[in-house]
Design a protein around this motif. Structure first.
Motif, mmCIF file in Angstrom:
data_model
loop_
_atom_site.group_PDB
_atom_site.id
_atom_site.type_symbol
_atom_site.label_atom_id
_atom_site.label_comp_id
_atom_site.label_asym_id
_atom_site.label_seq_id
_atom_site.Cartn_x
_atom_site.Cartn_y
_atom_site.Cartn_z
ATOM 1 N N GLY A 261 78.363 37.273 51.214
ATOM 2 C CA GLY A 261 76.998 37.528 51.667
ATOM 3 C C GLY A 261 76.760 37.305 53.154
ATOM 4 N N ILE A 262 77.669 36.586 53.817
ATOM 5 C CA ILE A 262 77.541 36.364 55.266
ATOM 6 C C ILE A 262 77.395 37.693 56.002
ATOM 7 C CG2 ILE A 262 78.786 35.642 57.344
ATOM 8 C CD1 ILE A 262 79.945 33.362 55.957
ATOM 9 N N ILE A 263 78.071 38.721 55.463
ATOM 10 C CA ILE A 263 78.096 40.022 56.141
ATOM 11 C C ILE A 263 76.693 40.629 56.268
ATOM 12 C CG2 ILE A 263 78.481 41.568 54.149
ATOM 13 C CD1 ILE A 263 80.730 42.813 55.730
ATOM 14 N N THR A 264 75.759 40.169 55.429
ATOM 15 C CA THR A 264 74.389 40.705 55.456
ATOM 16 C C THR A 264 73.494 39.953 56.448
ATOM 17 O OG1 THR A 264 73.569 39.207 53.710
ATOM 18 C CG2 THR A 264 74.567 41.277 52.987
ATOM 19 N N PHE A 265 74.007 38.860 57.026
ATOM 20 C CA PHE A 265 73.171 38.075 57.943
ATOM 21 C C PHE A 265 72.980 38.836 59.259
ATOM 22 C CE2 PHE A 265 74.771 33.695 56.140
ATOM 23 C CZ PHE A 265 74.279 34.036 54.898
ATOM 24 N N LYS A 266 71.805 38.668 59.842
ATOM 25 C CA LYS A 266 71.488 39.405 61.075
ATOM 26 C C LYS A 266 72.484 39.120 62.198
ATOM 27 C CE LYS A 266 66.563 40.228 60.484
ATOM 28 N NZ LYS A 266 66.267 39.398 59.286
ATOM 29 N N ASN A 267 72.936 37.856 62.295
ATOM 30 C CA ASN A 267 73.809 37.483 63.418
ATOM 31 C C ASN A 267 75.295 37.697 63.123
ATOM 32 O OD1 ASN A 267 74.256 35.521 61.553
ATOM 33 N ND2 ASN A 267 73.682 33.772 62.833
ATOM 34 N N ALA A 268 75.608 38.509 62.123
ATOM 35 C CA ALA A 268 77.016 38.634 61.698
ATOM 36 C C ALA A 268 77.660 39.944 62.152
ATOM 37 C CB ALA A 268 77.111 38.494 60.184
ATOM 38 N N GLN A 269 77.238 40.468 63.296
ATOM 39 C CA GLN A 269 77.765 41.772 63.735
ATOM 40 C C GLN A 269 79.291 41.760 63.885
ATOM 41 O OE1 GLN A 269 75.944 44.552 63.631
ATOM 42 N NE2 GLN A 269 77.926 45.567 63.948
ATOM 43 N N ALA A 270 79.853 40.644 64.402
ATOM 44 C CA ALA A 270 81.313 40.588 64.595
ATOM 45 C C ALA A 270 82.042 40.726 63.256
ATOM 46 C CB ALA A 270 81.699 39.280 65.274
ATOM 47 N N ALA B 85 74.194 32.533 49.918
ATOM 48 C CA ALA B 85 73.390 33.618 49.343
ATOM 49 C C ALA B 85 73.121 34.679 50.409
ATOM 50 C CB ALA B 85 72.075 33.056 48.822
ATOM 51 N N PRO B 86 73.201 35.978 50.032
ATOM 52 C CA PRO B 86 72.985 37.038 51.018
ATOM 53 C C PRO B 86 71.549 37.068 51.547
ATOM 54 C CG PRO B 86 73.394 37.946 48.820
ATOM 55 C CD PRO B 86 73.560 36.474 48.722
ATOM 56 N N GLN B 87 71.374 37.799 52.636
ATOM 57 C CA GLN B 87 70.052 38.003 53.228
ATOM 58 C C GLN B 87 69.099 38.461 52.120
ATOM 59 O OE1 GLN B 87 70.097 37.634 56.720
ATOM 60 N NE2 GLN B 87 67.873 37.589 56.683
ATOM 61 N N GLY B 88 67.897 37.935 52.115
ATOM 62 C CA GLY B 88 66.969 38.280 51.041
ATOM 63 C C GLY B 88 66.936 37.179 49.988
ATOM 64 N N TYR B 89 68.049 36.431 49.893
ATOM 65 C CA TYR B 89 68.122 35.305 48.953
ATOM 66 C C TYR B 89 68.434 34.009 49.711
ATOM 67 C CZ TYR B 89 68.938 39.104 45.581
ATOM 68 O OH TYR B 89 68.865 40.237 44.825
ATOM 69 N N ARG B 90 68.400 34.056 51.040
ATOM 70 C CA ARG B 90 68.859 32.911 51.839
ATOM 71 C C ARG B 90 68.062 31.657 51.526
ATOM 72 N NH1 ARG B 90 70.874 34.057 57.944
ATOM 73 N NH2 ARG B 90 71.841 32.026 57.683
ATOM 74 N N GLY B 91 68.800 30.555 51.453
ATOM 75 C CA GLY B 91 68.159 29.282 51.129
ATOM 76 C C GLY B 91 68.218 29.010 49.627
ATOM 77 N N LYS B 92 68.438 30.072 48.847
ATOM 78 C CA LYS B 92 68.538 29.901 47.396
ATOM 79 C C LYS B 92 69.976 29.562 47.002
ATOM 80 C CE LYS B 92 65.039 33.065 45.640
ATOM 81 N NZ LYS B 92 64.794 34.161 44.715
#
Ligand SMILES: [Zn+2]
Length: 254
Positions: free
Chosen positions: A174-183, A206-213
């Motif tokens: 899910g890291i790949i969906t984070f805004k700061n994960a362009q690299a 958890a991927p973006q949209g579920y972050r913190g869960k």
């Protein structure tokens, strides 16, 4: 979808594990690799996987547990794997210099013993690599026949190409969906479809949209969708290829 890395025996699932697994199957997850991180969890993942279809166990010692191992740990691990023929991979193993800077020496010994074990048992490795790229590569290069996956890939394109040159698979979480994960998205862009795997690493990340869960296998579709955008292909193609790749790497025939 094949979730190639799920810590379903983590205590965070103790109160609703069966519901989590049911939700996974209800949301298009067709198979899961349940990952161990200590001798204790090896037992747990094997008994869990035996209760469900399309759920496969690994056996291995995580570098985070390097401080708790003894001389006999890998001997015991070898015995465990030889008596549990359903084990599909050695792992999660690897080197973590971000958290484990005070156990580097033990980690290296523990990792190399597990690479050697995977080599002799002809099982693939599930590799955890954090701030330890060159030491991982140096150890793997001594065992040219050994195969495996770099799980939760979170380095850049340059290291990704090095991993691919060694013939290893690359798995994205899910890291790949984070805004700061362009690299990391740039790295995914250069992974051919026949070397790509997908995972949740739940209950973490958890991927973006579920972050913190708390993360769970049912959330994997967000990562699959993101990979489809990066690879500019249909979601079904990512599902098909990552499932085939997992089945090939982990030698799943049923
Ligand atoms: Zn893990």
């Amino acid at each position: 979808m094949f979730d190639s890395h799920a810590h379903l025996c983590d205590e965070k699932f103790n109160h609703d594990r069966d519901d989590v697994i049911q939700r996974a199957y209800d949301n298009g997850v067709t198979a899961m690799l349940v990952v161990a991180d200590s001798l204790n969890t090896c037992e747990q993942v094997c008994s869990l996987a035996a209760r469900y279809s399309n759920m496969y166990p690994t056996a291995g010692i995580h570098p985070h547990n390097a401080a708790f191992v003894s001389e006999d740990t890998v001997v015991d691990l070898e015995h465990f794997i030889k008596t549990h023929r359903d084990v599909k991979a050695v792992g999660e193993t690897g080197l973590d210099y971000y958290y484990g800077h005070d156990t580097v020496t033990v980690q290296k010994v523990l990792f190399e013993k597990q690479v050697c074990l995977a080599d002799s048992l002809k099982l693939p490795l599930v590799i955890h690599c954090r701030d330890s790229q060159s030491d991982i590569v140096n150890i793997l290069n001594k065992y040219s026949a050994v195969q495996g996956v770099f799980h939760c890939f979170s380095s850049d394109e340059t290291f990704c190409n090095e991993v691919l040159e060694m013939g290893f698979y690359v798995s994205f979480s899910g890291i790949i969906t984070f805004k700061n994960a362009q690299a990391i998205r740039d790295a995914a862009h250069c992974v051919p479809l026949d070397k790509l795997l997908v995972e949740t690493d739940c209950p973490y990340l958890a991927p973006q949209g579920y972050r913190g869960k708390r993360n769970e296998p049912a959330f994997i579709s967000a990562t699959v969708k993101c990979l489809a955008e990066i690879k500019q292909c249909h979601v079904d193609e990512i599902v098909k290829r990552t499932t085939e790749n997992a089945r090939t790497l982990f030698q799943i025939e049923d």
